[in-house]
Design a protein around this motif. Sequence first.
Motif: not given
Length: 530
Positions: A443-449, A484-502
Amino acid sequence: MYWADEIAAAAEGPQVVNDSKTPSGTVHVGSLRGVVLHDAIVRALRERGVETRFLYGVDDLDPMDAAAHLTGDSVERYMGMPLAMVPAPEGSGAASYARHFVGELFMATFAPLGVAPEIYWMSERYADGSVDPYIRVALDRADLVRDIYRRVSHVEKREDWLPISIICEVCGRSGTTLATDWNGHTVAYSCRPDLVDWAKGCGHSGRVIPFKGRAKLKWNVDWAAKWSLFGVTIEGCGKDLATAGGSRERSDAIARDVFDREPPLNVSYEFLNIGGKKMSTSKGLGVSAHDMAALLPPELIRFLFLRSKPRRALDFDPEGDTIPGLFDEFDRIAAATAGLPVRGELPPDPDRIFRASLVDAAADAAVEGARFRPPFRHLALLIQVPGVDVEARLAAEKGSPLDERETEILRERVEICRRWLAAFAPDRYRVEVQSEVPSSVAELDPPQRAYMATLADAADGERPASGDAWQDLIFRTAKAADMASGYAFAAIYAAFLGRANGPRAGWLLASLEHAFVVERLRSAAGGQRT
Ligand SMILES: [Zn+2]
């Protein structure tokens, strides 16, 4: 100047520092503020060579006025009786309700905190006749006491009111009795069914000699009598008592006008506000002084109360960020004491605050401050990642083996982290790093990838070694991509934890193997390279 040093610097001659507790049930962690604050004053005085006694009294002749831990028939039976005469809860071997909650549970926290006052029980001081001279003076000058209530607090007492509670000879209650006549030898009293709404008197009336523990002075008079009895020169109190026209002002006036003595210096202090109100019921855990003393290291409890001036209100939310934040601030002040570089502004005299927080007053604060302390949030993550040798990992981060004391600090913190995660930590601190690339990555956007690919490359070049270094790299990379940093963090949480926050993303990545992080970032990015 550190606040306790200011008090100590102004003291003249030998000092007697006193603090007291009414033992009406489980003692809340906020009550440790008074204990630690008075101890800090005592230490500051002694460090200046001032001869100082430290007293801690239990007002166990006060009446039981809140049911608290009483149940069933015992509510009716014991309400209104002196706390020293109410039995301890079932299963406790203590001699009384007061001895159980204060003597056993609350006071057990003192020695580990490095607090060693001389303890006295008011039920014993009354029984052995120590208070008798003050009872006589207060009864002889009852008109003066009534005047003080009127003048200071605008409270009108009936003309025959006496500042004493007789313990009813029939039912043993003191909260239900009204004393009305003092003839210089005995006091007339009646035990009334309707005097207070929290206890019912038996209806008996009679006359007694009010000495040797048969009666107790009303609270404000009792307080002032203690100052004379023990020669108290410094005693702080909670701000609820220190208001204009309030209890402290009444007792100060009673000390001067009735007992002809200057009251002690007051150090009024604010409350410790507990957040997360549902906490005590939701997880079956309380915020009693003994629970918190069992969870947190004693120097952290001292630090919690000593880092701020007494007049500052403190917020304590064990289910929020208070505990990790407290560890971080302690570590920062420790490092500053050792002369190490620290981020952010420092309070005045950080070394003094740090030294006052140590359990051993004689410890070398600079040596203690220089010890390696694993950041709490980092540790809380590390222990959740399978297969990490925590001690070896932290020795690598320190750059040399941990010494004996550092190993002890680490093990203590690991244990606290485990208990904090199990009982208090907000969900974002609980992590389960996914062994495969989580499906949520789709579900991540191309800029997050693209961001993750850039971050992987940058991390390979810089090899960030700490949570802070990772956090810094994450922010810089996002900024360079105008993201935006929140947008960047969301990508990291998705990649490692499979969720939207952490938890803080930097600490999360720092807790994992470098190669694993880079590989995961690249896989989640979908193989894209910038
Ligand atoms: Zn009675």
